[in-house]
Design an enzyme around this catalytic site. Structure first.
Site, mmCIF file in Angstrom:
data_model
loop_
_atom_site.group_PDB
_atom_site.id
_atom_site.type_symbol
_atom_site.label_atom_id
_atom_site.label_comp_id
_atom_site.label_asym_id
_atom_site.label_seq_id
_atom_site.Cartn_x
_atom_site.Cartn_y
_atom_site.Cartn_z
ATOM 1 N N GLU A 69 57.756 -74.197 -15.893
ATOM 2 C CA GLU A 69 56.315 -74.134 -15.749
ATOM 3 C C GLU A 69 55.881 -74.204 -14.287
ATOM 4 O O GLU A 69 54.973 -73.503 -13.867
ATOM 5 C CB GLU A 69 55.663 -75.269 -16.544
ATOM 6 C CG GLU A 69 54.202 -74.956 -16.801
ATOM 7 C CD GLU A 69 53.468 -76.083 -17.497
ATOM 8 O OE1 GLU A 69 54.136 -77.013 -17.982
ATOM 9 O OE2 GLU A 69 52.240 -76.023 -17.550
ATOM 10 N N ASP A 70 56.548 -75.054 -13.507
ATOM 11 C CA ASP A 70 56.034 -75.338 -12.169
ATOM 12 C C ASP A 70 56.823 -74.717 -11.020
ATOM 13 O O ASP A 70 56.453 -74.895 -9.860
ATOM 14 C CB ASP A 70 55.989 -76.861 -11.939
ATOM 15 C CG ASP A 70 54.983 -77.527 -12.863
ATOM 16 O OD1 ASP A 70 54.116 -76.798 -13.390
ATOM 17 O OD2 ASP A 70 55.073 -78.747 -13.065
#
Ligand code: MN
Length: 726
Positions: free
Chosen positions: A77-78
Site C-alpha cells: 500500500e505504501d
C-alpha cells in the site's frame, strides 16, 4: 519503549522453536528498506508500526507466515513494492495475506449503508479465504488505535467509530476476547472522551477499596477451593471500562449502581472441577438469583465457554465469578487465532471447525443474497449481539437495541400505532407489553382507538423515539387537564365577584387584558392558572378597572417577588460556626421551617440541609466528618417560603381536583405545579402538587384542609420531582 526485531524473534521462538527465523529476518530487512524514508504522524520512523503489528501477532502465538505478513502488511500500500515481489521473495502464503490486508485497508466503512454492506461483504470474503488476513488487520488496528492521539480529532473519532462498529464486533465474533476488549476501550476513549475520563476517575476513586476487596476475596476463594482439594488459578480485576459504560447506558444507571464491576476468574483443570468450584462459591456467598449462566453446557455462538455467577459479599458488594478450564480460557482469549497457533494446519479440533464453519456459512449467504443490504442484516445479527432484529408481518426487518419491547416496535411503525397500542402478537402468540423482543420475532401490534399512553410505558420503552413520543403525549394531556382546571377556577373567581365572564371576555377587553398579563391568548392564560403558575384573580384585576371596589383576597406573591428580586435568597437557616455558608435545601426531602434538620457538607455545593426524617440522611450520615449542625434562623418578616411536594390520593370524581386546589389557595398558598392522573389504580387517582408554605404549621394547616375534603383518601409528602413540567 521501542520494539526491537529481536523481541519478535524471542516471542516467536517461545511457542514455536522450529520457526523459520531466516524468513522473519529477511522480512524485517525488506520492510525496513522499503519504509526507510517514511515517518508516522507521531514523528517516529514508519518501521515502528510493522514491528509493533508483528509483535502483537507473535503475542497471539500465530504462525510464522502471519508474523511475516505483519512485518510486510503495509509495503504494497505504501511503497513501490508489488504483490508479485512479495510472492517472489516470501512465498504465496504470505503474499495472499498481505494482499488481503491491503484490500481491506481500501474499504471505507463510513459510506452509505449500501456501500458499507458491500465493503463488509468484501472483507468477510477475504476472511473466509484466509482468516489470518483479518488477524493481521486486527493487529494493525490495535496498534493504530494505541497511537491514535497523534491524529487530528475528527479523524480520531471516525477511526474509533469504525473500530467499535466493525472491528471489535468481528474480534468478538471470532472469539478473540482480549483483542475485542482492548479495541473497545481504546475506541470508547476517543468516541466519548468525557464519559471515558469521568468513568476512569470514578473507578480510580474506588481503586483502593476495590483493590483491598479483590485481594481479600481472592485469598478467601483460593483458601476455600484448596480446602476442597481442587487445584485452581484465581485472579480478580475491575471489569473493562467499556463494558461498565455499556451497562450504565443500557440500564440508565450511575457508576454507583453498576452491579458488579469486580469480577474473579477461576481456572481449573477439568469441567468437573468447574462445577465443583461453582458449588463452593455458592456455599460461601449468597448467589444473586437469575445471574447464573452455564455457557459450558450452552456455549455462546462464538464458542465461548464458562460458568458465570454473581454473588453477594458480606459487605453487600456484589461480584461476578467466571469459572472455566485453562483450555476454555485460551479459547475465550484467543478464539479463532488458536487455529493458527503451534503447528500450521494441524490440531483441528471440532470447535475450531465450528468457528470456521461460521465463516463458510457467511460465504454461502453472500452467494445467495444478491442485495448487499440483506446480507448486511444477516451478518449484523451475528456481529452485533446487543442488537435485535424483528420483522413486521409484511417481512420488513427492523433493528432495535436489546431489551426493546412491543412499545418500541409500535412507535417505530408510526406514532399513532404507538399511542394506541394495547399489546402485540409475537409469532402469532399474544404477549404483554413488557415482552422483550428476540431475533427473528414476527411482531404484529394490536391497537384500540381508546387506548392512550401511560407513564408506565416510559419504563418499558428502550428507544429514544418511543420515549420522546410518550413524553410528548403525556405533556399534551397534562396541558389539557390544566386547561380544563384553569377554566373552572376562572369561572369560580368570576362567580365569586358576581361578574359575567361572557361580557367581560369579549373582543378588545380580552385582548387588552391578555397583553397586560403577558399572554398570547386566553387559552394560554387558562392553562397557566391550571398549572398554578398564575392566579384567576389576576384576570379579574386586569379586566375590572377599579378593583378597589372588589373585595380583594390577600396575596403574598408580589411582596415575596420583590424580596427575591432584592437578593434575599437565604432560606433562613444558620450553620454552626459558618457565617455565610452556601446553603441548599435538599430536594429529596425539601425541609420546611420548623422541621428538625441536619446539615451535610457537600463537595462544591456548600451545605445541603436535610430534614431528619429524610431517608437519605441515614446513608449520608455514615460520613460523620461531613455532618454539621444547622438550625432555623429567625424569619421576622415571614418572607421565606418552602416548596412542598405532596401526593394526594383521591377517588375519581368530577370537581374534586378543583376543591383541593381551592382548599390550598384558601390558606394563602401558591400552587407551583400540579400533575393530575399521574398514577391511576382502579377508581383511585394520585395527584401531585407542589406548593409553597411559610413554615411547618402552615404546611400542616394545608394538609388538614385537604384531608377534610370528601373523597380524599390520603395526603403524603413525596420527594421533589427532578424536573417540574414548568
Ligand atoms: Mn498498517
Amino acid at each position: 519503549m521501542v520494539r526491537r526485531f529481536e523481541d519478535i524473534l524471542e516471542r516467536v521462538a517461545e511457542h514455536d522453536p522450529n520457526s523459520d527465523q531466516d524468513l522473519l529476518r529477511r522480512a524485517y530487512v525488506f520492510s525496513a528498506r522499503e519504509h526507510r524514508n517514511q515517518k508516522r504522524r507521531s514523528g517516529e520512523p514508519y518501521l515502528v508500526h510493522p514491528l509493533e503489528v508483528a509483535y502483537i501477532l507473535a503475542e497471539l502465538r500465530l504462525d510464522t507466515a502471519s508474523v511475516v505478513a505483519g512485518l510486510l502488511h503495509d509495503v504494497v500500500e505504501d511503497t513501490l513494492t508489488t504483490i508479485d515481489n512479495v510472492a517472489d521473495y516470501f512465498g504465496r502464503d504470505v503474499a495472499a495475506i498481505v494482499e488481503g490486508v491491503t484490500k481491506i485497508s481500501k474499504l471505507n466503512f463510513q459510506s452509505t449503508e449500501q456501500a458499507q454492506a458491500e465493503n463488509l461483504r468484501k472483507m468477510i470474503l477475504a476472511m473466509t479465504h484466509d482468516v489470518r488476513v483479518i488477524l493481521v488487520k486486527l493487529a494493525d488496528r490495535i496498534h493504530n488505535m494505541r497511537t491514535l492521539e497523534h491524529l487530528k480529532p475528527e479523524k480520531r473519532e471516525r477511526i474509533a467509530r469504525e473500530t467499535l462498529d466493525i472491528f471489535a464486533p468481528i474480534a468478538n465474533r471470532l472469539g478473540i476476547g482480549k483483542v475485542k476488549t482492548e479495541l473497545e476501550d481504546l475506541s470508547f476513549r476517543y468516541i466519548d472522551p468525557l464519559a471515558y475520563r469521568s468513568l476512569e476517575s470514578a473507578l480510580a476513586a474506588r481503586r483502593k477499596v476495590s483493590e483491598e476487596f479483590i485481594e481479600e476475596t481472592r485469598k478467601r476463594l483460593e483458601q476455600t477451593i484448596a480446602e476442597q482439594g481442587i487445584e485452581a488459578e484465581i485472579s480478580g480485576r475491575v471489569k473493562h471500562l467499556y463494558s461498565i459504560y455499556r451497562k450504565m447506558r443500557a440500564q440508565k444507571i450511575g457508576v454507583d449502581e453498576v452491579y458488579d464491576y469486580v469480577a474473579f476468574r477461576v481456572l481449573t483443570g477439568s469441567v468437573k472441577d468447574c462445577y465443583g468450584v461453582l458449588g463452593i462459591v455458592h456455599s460461601s456467598w449468597r448467589p444473586v438469583p437469575g445471574r447464573i449462566k452455564d455457557y459450558i453446557a450452552m456455549p455462546k455462538p462464538n464458542l465461548y465457554q464458562s460458568l458465570h455467577t454473581s454473588v453477594m459479599s458480606d459487605r453487600g458488594q456484589p461480584f461476578e465469578v467466571q469459572i472455566r478450564t485453562h483450555e476454555m480460557h485460551a479459547i475465550a482469549e484467543e478464539g479463532i487465532a488458536a487455529h493458527w497457533q503451534y503447528k500450521e494446519g494441524a490440531g483441528d479440533s471440532d470447535r475450531e471447525q465450528d468457528r470456521v464453519a461460521w465463516l463458510r456459512q457467511i460465504l454461502d449467504w453472500q452467494q445467495d443474497l444478491q442485495d448487499p443490504r440483506e446480507f448486511l442484516e444477516l451478518v449484523k445479527v451475528d456481529l452485533y449481539p446487543e442488537e435485535v432484529y424483528a420483522f413486521t408481518p409484511k417481512g420488513e426487518v427492523l433493528c432495535f437495541p436489546r431489551g426493546a419491547t412491543p412499545i418500541d416496535f409500535a412507535y417505530r411503525i408510526h406514532t399513532e400505532v404507538g399511542n394506541h397500542c394495547t399489546g402485540a402478537k409475537v409469532n402469532g402468540r399474544i404477549v404483554p407489553l413488557k415482552y422483550e423482543l428476540e431475533n427473528g420475532d414476527i411482531v404484529e401490534i394490536m391497537t384500540q382507538p381508546a387506548r392512550t399512553p401511560s407513564r408506565d410505558w416510559l419504563a418499558l420503552a428502550r428507544t429514544s423515539k418511543a420515549r420522546s413520543k410518550i413524553r410528548a403525549w403525556i405533556n399534551q394531556s397534562e396541558r389539557e387537564s390544566a386547561l380544563a382546571l384553569g377554566r373552572e377556577m376562572i369561572d369560580k373567581e368570576f362567580r365569586k365577584y358576581k361578574l359575567s365572564p361572557r361580557k367581560l371576555l369579549e373582543g378588545e377587553n380580552l385582548a387588552q387584558a391578555m397583553e397586560k398579563l403577558g399572554f398570547k391568548n386566553l387559552e394560554d392564560f387558562q392553562s397557566s392558572v391550571g398549572y398554578g403558575k398564575s392566579s384567576a384573580h389576576q384576570l379579574v384585576s386586569a379586566l375590572v378597572p377599579d378593583t378597589q371596589k372588589l373585595e380583594e383576597r390577600p396575596d403574598g406573591r408580589v411582596k415575596r417577588a420583590v424580596k427575591r428580586a432584592l437578593g434575599m435568597r437565604e432560606k433562613g437557616v444558620k450553620v454552626q460556626g459558618l457565617d455565610d455558608a452556601l446553603i441548599t435545601l435538599a430536594r429529596c426531602c425539601n425541609p420546611v421551617r420548623g422541621e428538625d434538620i441536619v446539615g451535610y457538607i457537600t463537595r462544591g455545593k456548600g451545605v445541603s440541609v436535610h430534614a431528619v426524617h429524610c431517608p437519605n440522611v441515614a446513608q449520608l450520615m455514615f460520613d460523620t466528618d461531613r455532618r454539621i449542625g444547622v438550625e432555623w434562623g429567625s424569619d421576622s418578616d415571614g418572607s421565606t417560603t418552602f416548596d412542598v411536594s405532596v401526593a394526594v390520593d383521591v377517588e375519581d370524581q368530577p370537581g374534586l381536583l378543583a376543591k383541593i386546589v381551592s382548599a390550598i389557595s384558601d390558606e394563602s398558598t401558591n400552587i407551583k405545579n400540579l400533575e393530575a392522573n399521574a398514577e391511576t389504580t382502579g377508581s383511585e387517582t394520585r395527584v401531585l402538587f407542589v406548593f409553597s408554605v411559610n413554615d411547618r404549621k402552615h404546611m400542616e394547616r394545608v394538609f388538614n384542609r385537604i384531608r377534610q375534603i370528601n373523597g380524599v383518601r390520603d395526603v403524603v409528602r413525596v420527594p421533589a420531582v427532578g424536573a417540574h413540567n414548568a
